[in-house]
Design a protein around this motif. Structure first.
Motif, PDB file in Angstrom:
ATOM      1  N   SER A  31     -10.891  -4.751  -3.447  1.00  0.00           N
ATOM      2  CA  SER A  31     -11.553  -4.539  -2.157  1.00  0.00           C
ATOM      3  C   SER A  31     -12.982  -5.074  -2.260  1.00  0.00           C
ATOM      4  O   SER A  31     -13.563  -5.077  -3.342  1.00  0.00           O
ATOM      5  CB  SER A  31     -11.605  -3.038  -1.854  1.00  0.00           C
ATOM      6  N   GLN A  42      -9.320  -9.138   4.552  1.00  0.00           N
ATOM      7  CA  GLN A  42     -10.531  -8.349   4.873  1.00  0.00           C
ATOM      8  C   GLN A  42     -11.502  -9.156   5.730  1.00  0.00           C
ATOM      9  O   GLN A  42     -12.174  -8.616   6.608  1.00  0.00           O
ATOM     10  CB  GLN A  42     -11.247  -7.920   3.595  1.00  0.00           C
ATOM     11  N   GLU A  50     -15.989   1.110  -1.694  1.00  0.00           N
ATOM     12  CA  GLU A  50     -15.127  -0.011  -1.327  1.00  0.00           C
ATOM     13  C   GLU A  50     -14.743   0.078   0.146  1.00  0.00           C
ATOM     14  O   GLU A  50     -14.517   1.176   0.667  1.00  0.00           O
ATOM     15  CB  GLU A  50     -13.857   0.006  -2.177  1.00  0.00           C
ATOM     16  N   LEU A  86     -12.002  -0.694   1.353  1.00  0.00           N
ATOM     17  CA  LEU A  86     -10.614  -0.255   1.500  1.00  0.00           C
ATOM     18  C   LEU A  86     -10.348   1.108   0.866  1.00  0.00           C
ATOM     19  O   LEU A  86      -9.204   1.551   0.795  1.00  0.00           O
ATOM     20  CB  LEU A  86      -9.652  -1.308   0.919  1.00  0.00           C
ATOM     21  N   ARG A 125      -9.811  -0.956   7.293  1.00  0.00           N
ATOM     22  CA  ARG A 125      -8.638  -0.758   6.417  1.00  0.00           C
ATOM     23  C   ARG A 125      -7.346  -1.004   7.176  1.00  0.00           C
ATOM     24  O   ARG A 125      -6.445  -1.678   6.708  1.00  0.00           O
ATOM     25  CB  ARG A 125      -8.634   0.675   5.882  1.00  0.00           C
TER      26      ARG A 125
END
Ligand code: AQP
Length: 332
Positions: free
Chosen positions: A14, A65, A208, A210, A287
């Motif tokens: 991430s 992402q 992070e 995520l 996410r």
């Protein structure tokens, strides 16, 4: 329109808040005013050891992402570095006009070598900044949105562009750094004297994008704070608290001075608890969207293939000019 180039390594599962607040969040609004090229720099990611299967997965996660935070492949060129061979080819030419001493002065290499030991550090890690110069110069980018840690590397890119232009005729644009002052360096939650880093920080030192919200909240609760009890912004005396204030302010858009007022007479625990919520609110949609892109890898790969095709068209043209200027015989 002026052109922007920036890249990010797929070196973790991430991105972290340092990557986001230092660099990535600038990438999105620049799409309104600039022609942007954004790159997942997988060639850079093999400079410090890697697992092929993990790298392949992380490259997709990185691209997903970037789409999730708002990089729009209709407006920007989003691609993977290894899909455009000209990066490695230009890096070779640039490495031949880079002084050995000049490359040896790069502090990130020195820092990473100290951590890894010089026997384990690769020549690729040493020449990393030259490859980064090639990334930027290939696209004749005017601006490069990065965090503070990349300033020295960007300086090298500028020097190499100027040197090449002087020796072989004007070929490259000399790029300017685009660094946001307030969030140029987000620090490690556990060690506020170091930058938050994918490879160097411990898991508890980084937030992070995520991460599960409960996990981020826990990390924030256990962040190292400073002596005293006042919540004030003072990066010298209170680097831990200041870092939390910086993150809060950047994510909510509330000026730090207003946060200081808001937290007057309250304890570190309150700040940490509320910041946990702020981070959770911010990361949850990212996410979700990242997962949606990952659920359709064929579509994701298609987006990246289109990006690579567009990038190759620009890069190949620059490389042809460079090869011609340095005196290589045309390949017919
Ligand atoms: N702590 C940070 N604060 C502000 N900006 C940061 N950046 C990284 N850490 C911070 C910026 O994020 C962009 C992408 O970084 P990268 O993938 O090129 O790698 P890096 O700079 O070396 O960052 P890491 O997290 O420390 O990665 P590893 O550990 O893989 O080397 C860059 O624009 C960077 O400035």
């Amino acid at each position: 329109r002026p052109r922007v180039f920036s890249g990010i390594q797929p070196t973790a599962d991430s991105f972290h808040l340092g990557n986001y607040l230092g660099a990535l969040r600038n990438w999105v609004p620049l799409q309104d005013t600039h022609d942007c090229l954004y790159c997942v720099v997988d060639l850079h990611a093999i400079t410090a050891g890697h697992d092929p299967k993990v790298l392949r997965q992380r490259t997709r996660v990185a691209a997903a992402q970037l789409l999730a935070i708002g990089i729009d492949p209709e407006r920007s060129i989003l691609f993977v570095q290894s899909h455009v061979p000209a990066h490695a080819e230009l890096a070779w030419v640039l490495s031949c006009i880079t002084g050995f001493g000049e490359a040896s002065r790069m502090t990130q290499f020195k820092d990473k070598t100290v951590k890894q030991g010089s026997d384990r550090a690769s020549v690729g890690l040493f020449t990393y900044p030259v490859l980064m110069a090639a990334d930027i110069l290939l696209y004749r980018a005017h601006e490069v949105p990065v965090g503070e840690d990349q300033r020295q590397h960007l300086e090298l890119s500028r020097d190499l562009a100027q040197r090449f232009n002087r020796d072989y005729g004007k070929t490259f644009v000399v790029p300017e750094p685009y660094i946001l002052r307030d969030t140029a360096k987000i620090v490690d939650l556990q060690d506020p004297t170091s930058k938050m880093s994918k490879s160097a920080s411990t898991p508890n030192g980084i937030i992070e994008l995520l991460d599960e919200p409960a996990r981020s909240a826990k990390k924030i609760r256990s962040a190292v704070t400073d002596t005293g009890r006042e919540i004030v912004y003072d990066p010298e005396q209170k680097p831990g608290v200041s870092n939390l204030l910086t993150i809060h302010s950047a994510l909510t858009g509330t000026p730090v001075a207003d946060l200081e007022k808001q937290y007057e007479g309250r304890g570190y625990g309150d700040l940490k608890k509320e910041l946990g919520q702020v981070v959770a609110d911010f990361t949850a949609p990212i996410r979700e969207r990242t997962q949606a892109y990952l659920d359709d890898p064929a579509e994701l790969d298609k987006v990246l293939a289109v990006g690579a095709e567009k990038a190759r068209q620009i890069a190949d043209q620059t490389l042809r000019t460079v090869y011609d200027r340095v005196g290589f015989l045309p390949a017919r």
